[in-house]
Design a protein around this motif. Structure first.
Motif, PDB file in Angstrom:
ATOM      1  N   PHE A  49       0.841  -1.201   0.000  1.00 29.61           N
ATOM      2  CA  PHE A  49       0.000   0.000   0.000  1.00 29.61           C
ATOM      3  C   PHE A  49       0.877   1.252   0.000  1.00 29.61           C
ATOM      4  CE2 PHE A  49      -2.143   3.396   2.394  1.00 29.61           C
ATOM      5  CZ  PHE A  49      -3.328   3.526   1.687  1.00 29.61           C
ATOM      6  N   LEU A  50       1.893   1.254   0.849  1.00 32.61           N
ATOM      7  CA  LEU A  50       2.781   2.410   0.947  1.00 32.61           C
ATOM      8  C   LEU A  50       3.486   2.692  -0.374  1.00 32.61           C
ATOM      9  CD1 LEU A  50       4.325   4.515   2.760  1.00 32.61           C
ATOM     10  CD2 LEU A  50       6.061   2.740   3.025  1.00 32.61           C
ATOM     11  N   LEU A  51       4.033   1.661  -0.996  1.00 31.67           N
ATOM     12  CA  LEU A  51       4.791   1.844  -2.225  1.00 31.67           C
ATOM     13  C   LEU A  51       3.900   2.323  -3.375  1.00 31.67           C
ATOM     14  CD1 LEU A  51       7.052  -1.291  -1.853  1.00 31.67           C
ATOM     15  CD2 LEU A  51       7.858   1.082  -1.865  1.00 31.67           C
ATOM     16  N   GLU A  52       2.653   1.879  -3.396  1.00 32.08           N
ATOM     17  CA  GLU A  52       1.711   2.380  -4.398  1.00 32.08           C
ATOM     18  C   GLU A  52       1.488   3.878  -4.218  1.00 32.08           C
ATOM     19  OE1 GLU A  52      -1.919   0.195  -4.248  1.00 32.08           O
ATOM     20  OE2 GLU A  52      -1.016  -1.697  -4.902  1.00 32.08           O
ATOM     21  N   LYS A  53       1.341   4.286  -2.964  1.00 32.82           N
ATOM     22  CA  LYS A  53       1.145   5.708  -2.667  1.00 32.82           C
ATOM     23  C   LYS A  53       2.386   6.520  -3.045  1.00 32.82           C
ATOM     24  CE  LYS A  53      -2.993   5.913  -0.726  1.00 32.82           C
ATOM     25  NZ  LYS A  53      -4.078   6.796  -1.238  1.00 32.82           N
ATOM     26  N   VAL A 266       8.764   1.022   7.047  1.00 38.30           N
ATOM     27  CA  VAL A 266       9.666   2.065   7.547  1.00 38.30           C
ATOM     28  C   VAL A 266      10.880   2.210   6.633  1.00 38.30           C
ATOM     29  CG1 VAL A 266      11.148   2.792   9.450  1.00 38.30           C
ATOM     30  CG2 VAL A 266       8.929   1.763   9.939  1.00 38.30           C
ATOM     31  N   ILE A 267      11.527   1.101   6.338  1.00 37.78           N
ATOM     32  CA  ILE A 267      12.695   1.151   5.453  1.00 37.78           C
ATOM     33  C   ILE A 267      12.277   1.568   4.047  1.00 37.78           C
ATOM     34  CG2 ILE A 267      14.610  -0.154   4.487  1.00 37.78           C
ATOM     35  CD1 ILE A 267      14.839   0.311   7.486  1.00 37.78           C
ATOM     36  N   SER A 268      11.142   1.066   3.570  1.00 37.57           N
ATOM     37  CA  SER A 268      10.661   1.424   2.227  1.00 37.57           C
ATOM     38  C   SER A 268      10.411   2.922   2.101  1.00 37.57           C
ATOM     39  CB  SER A 268       9.374   0.657   1.905  1.00 37.57           C
ATOM     40  OG  SER A 268       9.613  -0.726   1.788  1.00 37.57           O
ATOM     41  N   THR A 269       9.950   3.552   3.179  1.00 31.97           N
ATOM     42  CA  THR A 269       9.737   4.997   3.172  1.00 31.97           C
ATOM     43  C   THR A 269      11.001   5.739   2.776  1.00 31.97           C
ATOM     44  OG1 THR A 269       7.937   5.013   4.804  1.00 31.97           O
ATOM     45  CG2 THR A 269       9.276   6.994   4.663  1.00 31.97           C
ATOM     46  N   VAL A 271      13.941   4.332   1.293  1.00 33.78           N
ATOM     47  CA  VAL A 271      14.692   3.906   0.101  1.00 33.78           C
ATOM     48  C   VAL A 271      13.857   3.948  -1.170  1.00 33.78           C
ATOM     49  CG1 VAL A 271      16.323   2.511   1.417  1.00 33.78           C
ATOM     50  CG2 VAL A 271      14.216   1.453   0.559  1.00 33.78           C
ATOM     51  N   GLY A 272      12.537   3.853  -1.050  1.00 32.14           N
ATOM     52  CA  GLY A 272      11.669   3.994  -2.207  1.00 32.14           C
ATOM     53  C   GLY A 272      11.384   2.706  -2.955  1.00 32.14           C
ATOM     54  N   PRO A 273      10.479   2.775  -3.937  1.00 32.85           N
ATOM     55  CA  PRO A 273      10.091   1.601  -4.720  1.00 32.85           C
ATOM     56  C   PRO A 273      11.268   0.995  -5.482  1.00 32.85           C
ATOM     57  CG  PRO A 273       8.525   3.400  -5.039  1.00 32.85           C
ATOM     58  CD  PRO A 273       9.693   3.970  -4.299  1.00 32.85           C
ATOM     59  N   ASN A 274      11.151  -0.310  -5.723  1.00 34.03           N
ATOM     60  CA  ASN A 274      12.096  -1.081  -6.557  1.00 34.03           C
ATOM     61  C   ASN A 274      13.492  -1.227  -5.949  1.00 34.03           C
ATOM     62  OD1 ASN A 274      10.132  -1.373  -8.680  1.00 34.03           O
ATOM     63  ND2 ASN A 274      10.562   0.747  -9.251  1.00 34.03           N
ATOM     64  N   THR A 275      13.613  -0.974  -4.676  1.00 33.42           N
ATOM     65  CA  THR A 275      14.912  -1.142  -4.012  1.00 33.42           C
ATOM     66  C   THR A 275      15.212  -2.623  -3.797  1.00 33.42           C
ATOM     67  OG1 THR A 275      14.815   0.989  -2.893  1.00 33.42           O
ATOM     68  CG2 THR A 275      16.187  -0.698  -1.875  1.00 33.42           C
ATOM     69  N   LEU A 276      16.477  -2.975  -3.946  1.00 32.68           N
ATOM     70  CA  LEU A 276      16.975  -4.306  -3.620  1.00 32.68           C
ATOM     71  C   LEU A 276      18.096  -4.163  -2.596  1.00 32.68           C
ATOM     72  CD1 LEU A 276      17.187  -5.768  -7.232  1.00 32.68           C
ATOM     73  CD2 LEU A 276      15.522  -6.433  -5.471  1.00 32.68           C
ATOM     74  N   ALA A 277      18.253  -5.165  -1.753  1.00 37.49           N
ATOM     75  CA  ALA A 277      19.321  -5.121  -0.753  1.00 37.49           C
ATOM     76  C   ALA A 277      19.877  -6.514  -0.529  1.00 37.49           C
ATOM     77  CB  ALA A 277      18.796  -4.555   0.566  1.00 37.49           C
TER      78      ALA A 277
END
Length: 286
Positions: A49-53, A266-269, A271-277
């Motif tokens: 949901f967060l990444l879509e927003k 929290v981390i996605s906020t 680093v943003g969409p499509n991040t890999l780690a």
């Protein structure tokens, strides 16, 4: 007297795993469109949901766990005669660690004999999560609190953390990276590769042209000086790329297991969409 293991939602551990392994997760919060979302519990914010927003232009922010929340948990443990080990998100990236120290001091005034140990991992996401996994496994094997602390003290400085992001806008917006460092993120088809250095700071490491080249370089960096047979892969809304990273990592003779964990909200906020780690443990400290 038992040992209570606590971590926070930046460790990106599945709540089902935490429940099964008796690990309590303290939740940071995410603010989005004037709404505050929890990151732990049945009504928690999902990364999807967060990444879509965010893809639609949303600009979320995060807030640390406050001292009052820690105080409640630490006091309950003290009342129950439980020792506490809190495995914390990097103090460089959040004030959550500092909140836990304040809470410990408050509880110890009331319960001077309370054992409340707090470890600043200088880690995040799957790296922090893997340290928690190791601690839970050691406790299940009957190891003492001191043994578990020694284990984390040995492994944490050798933990390697690499993030491949689409751009650096979200890290700059959240104050985790300077505007000067973030300028590269605006270049077409350039995929920034970052790592957590010895001080726990997120630092640009390389600028790669194209996602596949970025993934290859991340694997190269992560597999240098391997000192442990387990790696962790994390991802934001790109599970196929995460599976590809897993397959490539397992081609290395020294890697026997790859754990895949989705990046939490929290981390996605940051680093943003499509991040890999990718997270590995080296022979030598950072």
């Amino acid at each position: 007297m038992g040992l209570k293991i606590i971590t926070d939602s930046t460790a990106d551990l599945l709540e089902s795993w935490a429940l099964k392994n008796d690990v309590q997760i303290m939740g940071l919060t995410v603010q989005l469109d004037n709404v505050t979302y929890e990151t732990v519990g049945p009504d928690r914010l999902t990364s999807e949901f967060l990444l879509e927003k965010m893809a639609a232009g949303g600009k979320p922010t995060t807030s640390q766990v406050n001292a009052g929340q820690f105080e409640t948990v630490f006091r309950q443990a003290a009342e129950n005669g439980e020792d506490v080990l809190y495995i914390a998100f990097s103090s460089v990236l959040s004030g959550t660690y500092q909140s836990s120290l304040i809470a410990r001091d408050i509880v110890r005034e009331e319960y001077p004999e309370a054992v409340i140990d707090i470890v600043d991992t200088l880690a995040a996401a799957g790296g922090e999560g893997y340290l928690v996994m190791l601690a839970a496994k050691a406790r299940a094997e009957g190891q003492s609190l001191q043994d578990i602390k020694a284990l984390i003290a040995d492994v944490a400085p050798r933990l390697r953390t690499f993030f491949l992001v689409d751009n650096l806008y979200h890290l700059m917006r959240g104050g985790r990276l300077s505007k000067t460092s973030a300028l590269v993120g605006s270049l077409a088809n350039i995929k920034p590769l970052l790592w957590l250095d010895a001080s726990g700071r997120l630092v640009p490491l390389a600028k790669l042209r194209g996602r596949k080249k970025g993934m290859r370089e991340m694997i190269k960096q992560a597999t240098a000086d391997l000192g442990h047979d387990t790696a962790v892969v994390a991802y934001a809304n790109d599970d196929k790329a995460a599976q590809s990273l897993k397959e490539q990592l397992l081609e290395y003779e020294d890697i026997k297991q790859v754990i895949i964990l989705p990046l939490g909200p929290v981390i996605s906020t940051h680093v943003g969409p499509n991040t890999l780690a990718v997270f590995t443990i080296a022979k030598n400290a950072r």
